[in-house]
Every structure is written in C-alpha cells, then in structure tokens.
Design an enzyme around this catalytic site. Structure first.
Site, PDB file in Angstrom:
ATOM      1  CG  HIS A  72      -2.041  -0.746   1.166  1.00 39.41           C
ATOM      2  ND1 HIS A  72      -3.270  -0.726   1.725  1.00 39.41           N
ATOM      3  CD2 HIS A  72      -2.465  -1.743   0.399  1.00 39.41           C
ATOM      4  CE1 HIS A  72      -4.228  -1.356   1.389  1.00 39.41           C
ATOM      5  NE2 HIS A  72      -3.845  -1.927   0.409  1.00 39.41           N
ATOM      6  CE1 TYR A 201      -5.107   4.357   8.693  1.00 42.11           C
ATOM      7  CE2 TYR A 201      -5.410   4.225  11.393  1.00 42.11           C
ATOM      8  CZ  TYR A 201      -4.683   3.906  10.176  1.00 42.11           C
ATOM      9  OH  TYR A 201      -3.887   2.727  10.352  1.00 42.11           O
ATOM     10  N   PRO A 293      -3.566   1.250  18.780  1.00 43.10           N
ATOM     11  CG  PRO A 293      -5.488  -0.095  18.600  1.00 43.10           C
ATOM     12  CD  PRO A 293      -4.844   0.531  19.692  1.00 43.10           C
ATOM     13  CE  LYS A 297       4.615   3.812  13.356  1.00 44.38           C
ATOM     14  NZ  LYS A 297       4.045   3.033  11.983  1.00 44.38           N
ATOM     15  CE1 TYR A 385      -1.138   4.236   9.198  1.00 41.23           C
ATOM     16  CE2 TYR A 385      -0.045   2.938   7.614  1.00 41.23           C
ATOM     17  CZ  TYR A 385      -1.129   3.071   8.792  1.00 41.23           C
ATOM     18  OH  TYR A 385      -1.973   2.280   8.394  1.00 41.23           O
TER      19      TYR A 385
HETATM   20  P1  RFL Z   1       2.268 -10.925  21.796  1.00 44.70           P
HETATM   21  O1  RFL Z   1       1.899 -11.029  20.166  1.00 44.70           O
HETATM   22  O2  RFL Z   1       1.447 -10.485  22.752  1.00 44.70           O
HETATM   23  O3  RFL Z   1       2.672 -12.257  21.960  1.00 44.70           O
HETATM   24  C1  RFL Z   1       3.143 -12.747  23.332  1.00 44.70           C
HETATM   25  C2  RFL Z   1       3.134 -14.313  23.450  1.00 44.70           C
HETATM   26  O4  RFL Z   1       3.821 -14.542  24.718  1.00 44.70           O
HETATM   27  C3  RFL Z   1       2.654 -15.550  25.413  1.00 44.70           C
HETATM   28  N1  RFL Z   1       2.884 -15.665  26.634  1.00 44.70           N
HETATM   29  C4  RFL Z   1       3.570 -16.634  27.350  1.00 44.70           C
HETATM   30  N2  RFL Z   1       4.412 -17.660  26.957  1.00 44.70           N
HETATM   31  C5  RFL Z   1       4.979 -18.389  27.972  1.00 44.70           C
HETATM   32  N3  RFL Z   1       4.679 -18.213  29.383  1.00 44.70           N
HETATM   33  C6  RFL Z   1       4.090 -17.117  29.660  1.00 44.70           C
HETATM   34  N4  RFL Z   1       4.007 -16.905  30.872  1.00 44.70           N
HETATM   35  C7  RFL Z   1       3.255 -16.321  28.525  1.00 44.70           C
HETATM   36  N5  RFL Z   1       2.691 -15.298  28.763  1.00 44.70           N
HETATM   37  C8  RFL Z   1       2.365 -14.906  27.488  1.00 44.70           C
HETATM   38  C9  RFL Z   1       1.457 -15.221  24.563  1.00 44.70           C
HETATM   39  O5  RFL Z   1       0.626 -16.349  24.260  1.00 44.70           O
HETATM   40  C10 RFL Z   1       1.739 -14.715  23.076  1.00 44.70           C
HETATM   41  O6  RFL Z   1       1.855 -15.954  22.165  1.00 44.70           O
HETATM   42  O7  RFL Z   1       3.406  -9.814  21.976  1.00 44.70           O
HETATM   43  P2  RFL Z   1       4.746  -9.519  20.862  1.00 44.70           P
HETATM   44  O8  RFL Z   1       5.438 -10.837  20.133  1.00 44.70           O
HETATM   45  O9  RFL Z   1       5.589  -8.466  21.519  1.00 44.70           O
HETATM   46  O10 RFL Z   1       3.995  -8.877  19.549  1.00 44.70           O
HETATM   47  C11 RFL Z   1       3.166  -7.644  19.734  1.00 44.70           C
HETATM   48  C12 RFL Z   1       1.896  -7.432  18.754  1.00 44.70           C
HETATM   49  O11 RFL Z   1       1.283  -8.601  18.968  1.00 44.70           O
HETATM   50  C13 RFL Z   1       1.053  -6.254  19.079  1.00 44.70           C
HETATM   51  O12 RFL Z   1       2.079  -5.195  19.260  1.00 44.70           O
HETATM   52  C14 RFL Z   1       0.341  -6.050  17.885  1.00 44.70           C
HETATM   53  O13 RFL Z   1      -0.653  -6.841  17.743  1.00 44.70           O
HETATM   54  C15 RFL Z   1      -0.066  -4.617  17.929  1.00 44.70           C
HETATM   55  N6  RFL Z   1      -1.177  -4.305  16.825  1.00 44.70           N
HETATM   56  C16 RFL Z   1      -0.756  -3.669  15.669  1.00 44.70           C
HETATM   57  N7  RFL Z   1       0.518  -3.488  15.608  1.00 44.70           N
HETATM   58  C17 RFL Z   1       0.954  -3.210  14.429  1.00 44.70           C
HETATM   59  O14 RFL Z   1       2.152  -3.165  14.171  1.00 44.70           O
HETATM   60  N8  RFL Z   1       0.221  -3.000  13.239  1.00 44.70           N
HETATM   61  C18 RFL Z   1      -1.121  -3.012  13.436  1.00 44.70           C
HETATM   62  O15 RFL Z   1      -1.774  -2.624  12.374  1.00 44.70           O
HETATM   63  C19 RFL Z   1      -1.682  -3.521  14.723  1.00 44.70           C
HETATM   64  N9  RFL Z   1      -2.821  -3.783  14.933  1.00 44.70           N
HETATM   65  C20 RFL Z   1      -2.702  -4.351  17.091  1.00 44.70           C
HETATM   66  C21 RFL Z   1      -3.493  -3.920  16.104  1.00 44.70           C
HETATM   67  C22 RFL Z   1      -3.153  -4.779  18.195  1.00 44.70           C
HETATM   68  C23 RFL Z   1      -4.210  -5.084  18.540  1.00 44.70           C
HETATM   69  N10 RFL Z   1      -5.101  -5.960  19.570  1.00 44.70           N
HETATM   70  C24 RFL Z   1      -5.933  -6.918  19.715  1.00 44.70           C
HETATM   71  C25 RFL Z   1      -4.296  -5.637  20.961  1.00 44.70           C
HETATM   72  C26 RFL Z   1      -4.912  -4.223  15.998  1.00 44.70           C
HETATM   73  C27 RFL Z   1      -5.386  -4.735  17.242  1.00 44.70           C
HETATM   74  C28 RFL Z   1      -6.934  -4.931  17.355  1.00 44.70           C
HETATM   75  C1  PHB Z   2      -5.575  -3.962  11.130  1.00 44.75           C
HETATM   76  O1  PHB Z   2      -6.024  -4.057   9.818  1.00 44.75           O
HETATM   77  O2  PHB Z   2      -6.117  -4.622  11.856  1.00 44.75           O
HETATM   78  C2  PHB Z   2      -5.135  -2.597  11.325  1.00 44.75           C
HETATM   79  C3  PHB Z   2      -4.889  -1.644  10.478  1.00 44.75           C
HETATM   80  C4  PHB Z   2      -4.354  -0.158  10.875  1.00 44.75           C
HETATM   81  C5  PHB Z   2      -4.311   0.138  12.166  1.00 44.75           C
HETATM   82  C6  PHB Z   2      -4.672  -0.965  13.032  1.00 44.75           C
HETATM   83  C7  PHB Z   2      -4.952  -2.173  12.706  1.00 44.75           C
HETATM   84  O3  PHB Z   2      -4.010   1.254  12.477  1.00 44.75           O
END
Ligand code: RFL
Ligand code: PHB
Length: 391
Positions: A72, A201, A293, A297, A385
C-alpha cells in the site's frame, strides 16, 4: 534443558527472534503458553512497515508475504464527509507499507522454526525468570503437566503485556509511563471485498472508524466504542449502520456489507516500561511497551526490538564486546518513544473523547485540516506511519 537464549513467548517478537538467532548460528528455545492453533489465529495487527518487510525478507521469511501481501502506497483520512489521501512514497522518498496479517507472519515463522530452527514448545507456560541478575539465568516453566527448568545465558521476555518476564525486574529499578484511554475498538472481520483499495481512517463526531482489510475478499473494520463495551452488545446490522455513518463521504463512495465472521473489543493504552534490560534479562515487544493501535506500530516495534537484540548478541559473539548489548535498552527506547508519540498523536487527532468540549472538537478538525494543507505536516504523518529507522 539448556540453551544460549531462552525466549518466552511465540508472538511475532519471540518467533522472529528465534529465526534471527538461528540465522546467526546462536541456539535458542522458545516457550509458548498457548497451543499452536491459538497463536496462529489470534486476530491482531495488519500493517507491516517498510523496515519490517525488509527484515522478514532478509530473514528468509518473506516468500508468502511477497506473494499474498498487499503493498500500500497511502492511506485516506476522512472527516466532515471529506477525504484526503496521504501519498507515502511521494512524501518519504519512496517508503510504503504492506498489508499482511500478523496471523500470517506468525504462521510463516512457526513453519520455518519447526522445519529448520531450535525447539519451539507450545503449551509450555513460563512461571518465573530466576537469576536475572547473574550470568546463568533460568526460566521455570510447566509443560505436559511437569515443572521444568530452562537454563540459559540470556533470557528474552517476548511474552506480551500480560507475561511474567517483566515481573523479574525489581520494582525499585522499574519506571512505568502509562496512559489509558476512555475508549476501545470494536473490531470485525467480514467476508466482503474492502470498499476502498487503501486503509481509511475516519474522524466523526460520533467516534472514530477504520476500514482495513486482510485480503481482496476479506475486510477488517473497527469502530471506536466506550471502554469496557461488550462486543456482543452490538448487533451485526447495527455495526454496519454505524460504520456507514462514520465513513460517509460527500461523493458517491459506498460501504459494501457482508457476513461478519469475528467480533471483539480491544482496550487502548500507551505504556512504556524502563529499562528494557535487567542483567541477563531483556524485554522485547509488548512485554515492554504498548501503543494504541491507531498508528499500526505495535508489531513493528516488536520487530525493531528483536532485530536490535539479535544484532547485539551477534556482535558479542564475533568481537567479544558487550557494547551493543549494554546499549540495548537505550537504543530500543529511542525508537519506542517516537512510536509512542506518533500513536498518541494519531489517536488524539481521530478519536473524540467522551468528555470532549466543542473546543476539543474544533482542534481535532484543525489538525486534520493542517495535514491536508501543509506538505510538512503530511510528511510528518507519512514518516511516522511508514516507520522510524532501525538504528
Ligand atoms: P504478543 O503477540 O502478545 O505475544 C506474546 C506471546 O507470549 C505468550 N505468553 C507466554 N508464553 C509462555 N509463558 C508465559 N507466561 C506467557 N505469557 C504470555 C502469549 O501467549 C503470546 O503468544 O507480543 P509480541 O510478540 O510482543 O507482539 C506484539 C504484537 O502482537 C502487538 O504489538 C500488535 O498486535 C499490536 N497491533 C498492531 N501492531 C502493528 O504493528 N500494526 C497493526 O496494524 C496493529 N493492529 C494491534 C493491532 C493490536 C491489536 N490488539 C488486539 C491488541 C490491532 C489490534 C486490534
Ligand atoms: C488492521 O488491519 O488490523 C489494522 C490496520 C491499521 C491499524 C490498526 C489495525 O492502524
């Protein structure tokens, strides 16, 4: 069990770290509390920065991303039924982003690790990190009903916000910087082609809305809702009606509806734990910091942390110098705070707070007008971004 690097958590941070260390000839063991299917299907991020795409390719984990991901070159901002496109390459000297879901990044990295890498144990829950202040830290964990110990030279806590690794840093050495927001996102997945070819957005007096996607046939959409909202309190048609209102434009753009296959609410918070290292324990990704989110990032910051750690450890292996390991926390935190600032700006520009005054509303609209009117303001958004450099 014994290894050089004990990795807690098989999210994007832990899985990518295991891959980078494997490529550098450094052994590791990954402990993950959940099962494989859970990790592979947890719906989260969707946007990979240019730097993340480059890292995945260089790690040999970019093949399916390059086939199935959607490059994109911009996003659209909407407010007061107006639309304004931000052109990333034109504003950043050629940088862009990739739509490729976190679930798919994790599937690719898990497959590689199981085929070529060191041990990756699912349903292995870390209970505590011990001896973090020594040169021989260990992780106590439970696996197949037994308690076991993983002895390591280094432990990296990649266990997300609710993990146990951070608890091993003595309270008197920890500093926490935090903000919670009085709203969250209701997110849906729907079997319908995205109604726009780039992410949208939208700021509306009724609340923020985001149109995103997972593939040419699957849409991902979000609505700002009050903190604590139960996803099931929203009916499917009610969600589409609200999305339609908030995304509405003055021209003939239309939102296509389709069957909703998943629905959940995400709370929003900004959080930084300093420092990101204590002795032989390093924190990476959501274990050390959270961003709302809106700036997309979180996953990208997690990638930055583990790249920094893998480089530092490789440097130590090659030169015997711990200089880069000693700089780990400071190096990561500089980038983390830039992303915190960007995510906060995006969030507060686009989400009307429940207690917002007419003055606050006008300011939000003025910030959007500024992005549309000033190339400098627009470039600041585009730079943030597409991502801050990995140095
Ligand atoms: P994670 O993905 O939370 O993984 C942590 C892992 O550790 C496990 N765990 C354990 N394992 C063993 N022993 C224990 N005691 C443990 N405790 C926990 C868990 O089961 C899990 O598998 O952390 P990590 O790897 O640091 O990754 C971070 C990302 O997942 C997170 O920052 C992103 O998902 C945030 N986020 C977004 N980030 C982006 O860069 N671009 C996006 O578009 C974006 N959109 C989002 C998002 C997060 C969202 N939510 C649900 C919080 C959209 C949403 C809706
Ligand atoms: C997503 O596709 O889940 C998504 C995209 C952009 C954002 C957050 C989440 O800023």
């Amino acid at each position: 069990m014994r290894t050089t690097v004990g990795i807690i958590g098989a999210g994007p941070a832990g899985l990518l770290l295991a891959r980078l260390l494997h490529n550098a000839g450094i052994d590791s063991v990954v402990l993950e509390s959940r099962d494989r299917a859970y990790v592979e299907h947890r719906q989260r991020a969707g946007i990979l920065e240019q730097g993340t795409v480059d890292v995945l390719r260089a790690a040999g984990a970019g093949e399916r991303m390059d086939r199935e991901g959607l490059p994109h070159d911009g996003i659209e901002l909407r407010w007061q039924r107006r639309r304004h496109r931000v052109d990333f390459p034109a504003l950043t000297g050629g940088r862009s982003v990739m739509v490729y879901a976190q679930t798919e990044v994790c599937k690719d990295l898990i497959a590689l690790q199981l085929k070529e890498g060191g041990p990756l144990l699912f349903e292995a829950e870390a209970l505590a990190v011990e001896g973090a202040d020594t040169d021989s830290p260990s992780v106590r964990f439970r696996h197949e009903g037994r308690e076991e110990v993983l002895e390591c030279r280094y432990v990296v806590g990649c266990d997300g916000f609710w993990g146990v690794a951070r608890q091993a840093v003595p309270a008197e050495l920890s500093r926490v910087f935090e903000r919670t927001y009085p709203f969250g996102w209701l997110g849906i997945l729907a079997d319908v082609p995205p109604s726009h070819d780039e992410l949208v957005y939208a700021r509306h007096d009724r609340g923020f809305a985001l149109l995103s996607m997972r593939s040419p046939s699957v849409s991902r959409l979000y609505l700002q809702v009050p903190a604590g909202t139960d996803a099931d309190s929203w009916g499917d048609e009610e969600i589409w009606d609200e999305l339609e209102r908030r995304l509405e434009t003055a021209d003939d753009w239309r939102l296509e509806r389709g069957p909703i296959t998943q629905k959940s609410v995400t709370p929003m918070r900004s959080y930084v734990h300093e420092p990101m290292r204590y002795g032989s324990l390093f924190l990476a990704g959501d274990a050390a910091h959270i961003v709302p989110p809106t700036g997309a990032k979180g996953l990208n910051l997690a990638v930055g942390d583990v790249v920094t750690f893998a480089r530092a450890l490789s440097y130590e292996k090659e030169t015997g110098s711990a200089e880069l390991l000693d700089a780990y926390s400071g190096t990561c935190l500089r980038r983390v705070w830039q992303a915190e600032r960007f995510s906060y700006d995006m969030t507060t520009m686009l989400h009307p707070a429940p207690d917002a005054t007419p003055f606050d509303h006008r300011l939000q609209l003025t910030r959007l007008e500024r992005v549309a009117a000033s190339r400098a303001a627009e470039a600041d958004l585009a730079e943030g971004y597409t991502g801050f450099p990995l140095d």
